[in-house]
Design an enzyme around this catalytic site. Sequence first.
Site, short mmCIF file in Angstrom:
data_model
loop_
_atom_site.label_atom_id
_atom_site.label_comp_id
_atom_site.label_asym_id
_atom_site.label_seq_id
_atom_site.Cartn_x
_atom_site.Cartn_y
_atom_site.Cartn_z
CE1 TYR A 278 -4.64 -2.26 4.92
CE2 TYR A 278 -3.58 -0.13 4.62
CZ TYR A 278 -4.21 -1.24 4.09
OH TYR A 278 -4.41 -1.33 2.74
CB SER B 108 -0.87 0.00 1.27
OG SER B 108 -1.51 1.25 1.45
#
Length: 250
Positions: A146, A133
């Site tokens: 995350y 990401s």
Amino acid sequence: MRNVIVTGSGQGIGYAIAQAFDKEGDRVFIFDMSKEVADKAAQSLNNGVAYQVDVTDEPTIEKSIKEITEQYGPIDVLVNNAGIQFISKVEDFPLEKWNQVIGVIQTGTFLMTKHVLPSMKQQKKGRIVTISSAHGEMADPFKSAYVASKFAQIGFAKTVALEVVADGITSNAVLPGPVRTALIENQLAHLAEQDNSTEQEAMEKYITGKMPMNRLLEPSEIADTVIFLASDGASAITGETISVSGGSNA
């Protein structure tokens, strides 16, 4: 026809990646937590095969990959895409949720890679693409587990690249920005709640406001980059991160 495993591919980015490989004429193995979701996704493809797999469960992974290699032959491509999100301030972050996010994203990537490598080494070729990401290089508030997992995925992908470079296997990470998926949509209410703001304000502040393109990306835009990294044209690319983030890392 290549054998391609895509984790978390029942929907969202993973499904778009599965569709893209299917269009290439490959056999795509849909790995998803939900049997119903995996079956539906696989049935929509020309050459889709569904597997109900929890990427934190090593025995299930081992059994599934063994079945695939015995029935269909070696694994040519692995796409580590499975992921989950939980929004909370660090001091309020439940340990159970922390372990769940780390387990799916970080441990899941490790376990899947661990168990496809013998098959790839046997045929002296393979492509591993890990969907990290933009948060693998850039933090955001309220997403500590995350962000930590996405940073870790990049380090892991680079380590794998060094270990298998002599075996004809490449390992790279793709760093998507905000993509139009249920994962993003589900975040908005939680982010707005943390900030006492509206969902539109949360979208602009935390999701699209930091990217020059100032829009949600389409899942197919991520899939196109994965297809390239899995191609012969990317044979000299390994241990790299490729940002597909609308300019977020510019």
